[in-house]
Design an enzyme around this catalytic site. Structure first.
Site, PDB file in Angstrom:
ATOM      1  N   ASN A 328      -9.895  46.691  25.346  1.00 57.85           N
ATOM      2  CA  ASN A 328      -9.247  47.999  25.231  1.00 57.85           C
ATOM      3  C   ASN A 328      -7.816  47.994  25.763  1.00 57.85           C
ATOM      4  OD1 ASN A 328      -9.451  50.910  24.637  1.00 57.85           O
ATOM      5  ND2 ASN A 328      -9.359  51.174  26.845  1.00 57.85           N
ATOM      6  N   CYS A 418     -12.625  54.952  38.247  1.00 60.00           N
ATOM      7  CA  CYS A 418     -13.545  56.059  37.962  1.00 60.00           C
ATOM      8  C   CYS A 418     -14.173  56.591  39.249  1.00 60.00           C
ATOM      9  CB  CYS A 418     -14.629  55.615  36.977  1.00 60.00           C
ATOM     10  SG  CYS A 418     -15.616  54.207  37.526  1.00 60.00           S
TER      11      CYS A 418
END
Length: 461
Positions: A328, A418
């Site tokens: 990604n 996160c």
């Protein structure tokens, strides 16, 4: 503003209160409290007789009546049942399942207030655990707060009452419970799936052996929707025919999973892939429906742009991408750098990343499987050092990793997180090793939830 009605449906009276861990019953009183602040779990904080009370569905500045959920040694837990004085940031939850469903916790809070609260959590954690504040707080990355979630796992339970078929439960886990919330819609998922939930429920109702299905995973690429049906016993041909008719009518994909591996059964083209695009970099990335991908495609595009922008990669530089997944960040970085090495612990994702490099005809990238908790500084692929580093670790963070990274002495590090607590812990480690936290900001990857996604830039001091 005063209100005598709760801003959300009251819980069923048949629901049992959550028992406290230390024995005894939760208090049955329904006191009126004033909410002073938000916790790092984005719950309201009040004080009752000197004891901290965490209150679900409550906002700072509000006066609320609460129902106790648990009494603990150092704090209690409760839920607001009536809002007597509401905060300007309060809104009516758009989802009718909000009060029970554990999928979203913040729909009672306006989106701009949600992101402001998450930014405060990030900055508070950095100050508390690293004694640090970024030189620049980056503008939050935001997008549509509904219809964003491209992946989900939905539970299926088919009860039986006195030997007869009982009610189908189809949904996400309830708050503070393993029970399922029975849903008819899910506004945070794209309309092309959410609008089909009643029909999917009816399909399961019609199946002969739906009790053998434990859950359904939904994965949506930009090309198709895939259903992965997890079944504990072989499904009869009649049920398989119903499932096939359902997906064929909608041009969806169907996978069956009896063990660890899901097998595609429709369409019979052999390609077990969905895809999403990163148009800025002219990239198409393929993924298996059970692969890890960012569930919010719009925020992901913004995030990749910001990461590449922060690293400011030059054509003569060598870049290391850690926890690279299926490429990604790696492949966009390869469009700018001399060479990029992507490292991932999950071998299936490493293979997928190589596929994506080949698909996009990118040759200045290599992918390596490795244990990222071990010292890899002397590994063959790490020789030659790196000018810049990007890391995107799991919630546990990357403490051992940042110690190893510092040995390469890169010019700068972009850390995608996160979990602000582990980011703050690792920030302290990087500061000790001569790096300065120059920029940081939040990204609204999961609107209406308590998840705090962030990105930070560290530059060599």
């Amino acid at each position: 503003m005063r209100s005598k009605r709760p801003p959300f449906p009251t819980a069923s009276k048949s629901r049992k209160p959550v028992p406290p861990k230390r024995g005894g019953k939760p208090s049955t009183s329904t006191p009126t409290v004033t909410i002073d602040a938000l916790s790092h779990e984005v719950r309201g904080i009040a004080r009752v007789q000197g004891k901290t009370l965490f209150v679900d569905n409550a906002l700072p500045g509000e006066t609320v009546k609460v129902r106790y959920l648990a009494n603990r040694a150092k704090f209690d837990e409760a839920v607001a049942t009536e809002i007597l004085e509401s905060a300007p940031e309060r809104q009516s939850p758009p989802c009718p399942h909000f009060e029970l469903c554990g999928g979203c916790a913040l729909q009672h809070m306006q989106p701009q207030a949600q992101i402001a609260a998450k930014e405060k959590i990030l900055l508070d954690q950095l100050q508390r655990f690293a004694d640090a504040r970024p030189d620049e707080v980056l503008p939050p990355l935001t997008s549509d707060t509904f219809g964003y979630r491209r992946k989900a796992r939905i539970g299926v339970r088919f009860g039986r009452e006195k030997g007869r078929r009982g009610q189908l439960l189809f949904g996400f886990r309830e708050k503070r419970s393993n029970d399922l919330t029975d849903i008819q819609q899910c506004p945070v998922m794209p309309a092309e799936f959410s609008g089909q939930i009643p029909q999917l429920r009816q399909l399961l109702e019609d199946c002969d052996e739906a009790r053998h299905i434990s859950h359904i995973e939904v994965a949506m690429g930009e090309d198709a929707i895939a259903l992965v049906v997890r079944h504990l016993q072989p499904l009869p041909e009649s049920d398989l025919a119903r499932l096939l008719d359902f997906v064929r009518e909608r041009s969806w994909h169907l996978y069956l999973q009896a063990d660890e591996t899901a097998q595609k059964v429709f369409p019979e083209d052999g390609a077990e892939r969905l895809h999403y695009q990163l148009p800025e970099f002219d990239l198409t990335l393929q993924f298996h429906p059970q692969d890890f991908v960012q569930v919010n495609f719009d925020i992901n595009r913004q995030m990749v742009h910001r990461a590449v922008e922060l690293l400011d990669v030059q054509p003569d530089e060598r870049v290391l991408d850690l926890f690279c997944g299926l490429g990604n960040f790696t492949l966009p970085l390869a469009k700018r750098a001399k060479e990029v090495i992507g490292v991932e612990g999950a071998t299936e994702l490493t293979a997928r990343a190589r596929e994506n490099a080949e698909l996009n005809r990118i040759e200045n990238v290599r992918f390596q499987g490795a244990d990222l908790t071990a010292d890899f500084a002397t590994s063959p692929w790490a020789r030659g050092g790196f000018d810049k580093v990007l890391l995107d670790p799991p919630r546990t963070g990357a403490l051992e990793l940042v110690r190893n990274i510092a040995r390469f002495n890169p010019k700068c590090i972009v850390y995608v997180s996160c979990n602000p607590a582990t980011l703050a812990r690792d920030t302290a480690e990087l500061i000790q090793r001569g790096y300065r936290l120059t920029k940081a900001g939040v990204m609204d990857m999961f609107p209406h939830t308590t998840h705090v996604e962030s990105i930070a830039l560290f530059e060599r001091g």
